[in-house]
Design an enzyme around this catalytic site. Structure first.
Site, mmCIF file in Angstrom:
data_model
loop_
_atom_site.group_PDB
_atom_site.id
_atom_site.type_symbol
_atom_site.label_atom_id
_atom_site.label_comp_id
_atom_site.label_asym_id
_atom_site.label_seq_id
_atom_site.Cartn_x
_atom_site.Cartn_y
_atom_site.Cartn_z
ATOM 1 N N ARG A 294 0.849 -1.187 0.000
ATOM 2 C CA ARG A 294 0.000 0.000 0.000
ATOM 3 C C ARG A 294 0.888 1.242 0.000
ATOM 4 O O ARG A 294 1.878 1.310 0.732
ATOM 5 C CB ARG A 294 -0.915 0.025 1.228
ATOM 6 C CG ARG A 294 -1.953 -1.077 1.250
ATOM 7 C CD ARG A 294 -3.018 -0.862 0.182
ATOM 8 N NE ARG A 294 -4.066 -1.867 0.221
ATOM 9 C CZ ARG A 294 -4.049 -3.000 -0.464
ATOM 10 N NH1 ARG A 294 -3.010 -3.279 -1.253
ATOM 11 N NH2 ARG A 294 -5.038 -3.870 -0.389
ATOM 12 N N GLU A 323 -3.128 7.659 -6.291
ATOM 13 C CA GLU A 323 -3.015 6.933 -7.550
ATOM 14 C C GLU A 323 -4.037 7.436 -8.558
ATOM 15 O O GLU A 323 -5.230 7.489 -8.246
ATOM 16 C CB GLU A 323 -3.193 5.431 -7.310
ATOM 17 C CG GLU A 323 -2.073 4.842 -6.467
ATOM 18 C CD GLU A 323 -2.162 3.326 -6.322
ATOM 19 O OE1 GLU A 323 -3.144 2.715 -6.812
ATOM 20 O OE2 GLU A 323 -1.258 2.735 -5.712
ATOM 21 N N HIS A 342 0.615 0.078 -10.289
ATOM 22 C CA HIS A 342 -0.210 -0.840 -9.480
ATOM 23 C C HIS A 342 -0.540 -2.106 -10.281
ATOM 24 O O HIS A 342 -1.700 -2.454 -10.487
ATOM 25 C CB HIS A 342 -1.489 -0.157 -9.013
ATOM 26 C CG HIS A 342 -2.039 -0.744 -7.745
ATOM 27 N ND1 HIS A 342 -2.676 0.002 -6.786
ATOM 28 C CD2 HIS A 342 -2.053 -2.026 -7.273
ATOM 29 C CE1 HIS A 342 -3.052 -0.776 -5.785
ATOM 30 N NE2 HIS A 342 -2.680 -2.018 -6.060
#
Length: 364
Positions: A294, A323, A342
């Site tokens: 994370r 993000e 990601h």
């Protein structure tokens, strides 16, 4: 495959009906030939004198199913879904909004943040056939209600684990050998062999911060690369770590002795910005950090300062506090930082559960 239900009102009727009557309206109305109509008395099947008031029309049409994606999925998964289904990506729905939308959907995909309650199944009026949970647990789905309404529930207990662990190892190796930077350099017409001298992994100490499903898989793979692996996780049983050949140590010992640090803890109030100016100061000079967990567990401004000071030699990051990160982010643009958008769970294999969901839909 799509099953539609239309309810309409009718007047008049026959008092002699003991059961629903199947009629074909294809000669009177422009309906698909596979439609059927059932007339029911207002008071139910046994109220013979009541006028007929309800008409239920059902049809099976050769059309794509509709899938409601209630929480963010990777682009690879969404692309896969869009090849087989009509996809409605609606995030952060309130319980009321979810209940309103669900009657138009054949499948629902959630992560952990959406509660699929009894009200959701009742609101679907029987159309919802599959609930897919993009993750391990299914405690946010009312399984009893799903069973009562004939809805299947599928999850992905291991797919993301392996994918995320492999991506962590990929970033570890790519960072150590400057793969991304050297690739960009060659494509720019340069040949800088001396600039991109890397470091070996064999014999180096890797601290796995968080020895859960992903962390333990990273540890196993790192052991196979010849690394010495230690781990910090206050909740992990020591015998489970020993079985993999990993030593559990305290937090300060882990960050102070590691050549490489791989983060695998959840984002909680206790872990938020756990890597900060204070903890970077305790690390071995020249440490290298990988994060596929994370973004919020690292103080990103502090990491930039540690990189500039040489305390942290390199970082490889798949996740960020925001993000996507800002285009002018100093961290993203830093020469000694390798970044990916990601991609931890973005493999075709990790999306196989979506294929299973779609297969179930197409067979129903």
């Amino acid at each position: 495959m799509a099953t539609g239900s239309i309810r309409a009102a009718a007047v008049g009727g026959s008092p002699s009906l003991n059961r629903p009557t199947q009629l074909s309206l294809s000669s009177k109305l422009p309906l698909h030939p596979s439609f059927s109509v059932s007339f029911l008395p207002r008071g139910g099947r046994h109220h013979h004198a009541a006028p007929l008031v309800a008409v239920v029309v059902r049809a099976s049409l050769d059309a794509k199913p509709t899938v409601l994606v209630a929480e963010k999925l990777g682009e690879a998964g969404l692309s896969l879904l869009k090849g087989f289904a009509n996809v409605d990506c609606s995030y952060n729905l309130s319980p009321e909004e979810l209940c309103t939308k669900i009657s138009l959907c054949d499948a629902l995909i959630v992560r952990s943040g959406t509660k699929v309650s009894r009200e959701v199944f009742e609101s679907s009026a029987g159309r919802l056939k599959v609930v897919g949970r993009a993750g391990v647990g299914i405690d946010n789905v009312d399984l009893s209600a799903a069973t009562e309404h004939g809805c299947l529930v599928v999850n992905a207990p291991t797919a993301n684990t392996v994918a995320a662990a492999e991506h962590g190892i990929a970033l570890l190796a790519a960072m150590a050998r400057n793969v991304a930077q050297a690739d960009a350099s060659v494509k720019a017409g340069k040949w800088q062999r001396n600039k991109y001298v890397g470091v070996s992994l064999v014999g180096k100490t890797l601290a796995v911060m968080g020895f859960g499903k992903v962390g333990s898989e990273v540890a196993r793979r790192a052991k196979g690369l010849g690394m010495h692996v230690i781990s910090h996780d206050p909740y992990a049983p020591a015998d489970r770590a020993r079985a993999v050949g990993v030593e559990l140590v305290g937090f300060d010992e882990a960050i102070a002795t590691a050549d490489f640090i791989s983060l695998h803890m959840p984002l909680t109030p206790a872990t938020a910005k756990v890597l900060n100016d204070e903890t970077f100061a305790k690390m071995k000079k020249g440490v290298r950090i990988v994060n596929v967990a994370r973004g919020g567990v690292i103080d990103e401004e502090a990491l930039v300062r540690a990189l500039d000071a040489g305390t942290v030699a390199q970082a490889a990051l798949d996740v960020f506090t925001e993000e996507p990160p800002a285009k002018d982010s100093k961290l993203v643009q830093h020469e000694r930082v390798t970044v990916t958008p990601h991609l931890g769970a973005s493999t075709m294999e990790a999306q196989e559960w979506l294929l299973k969901l779609l297969k179930l839909l197409l067979e129903l």
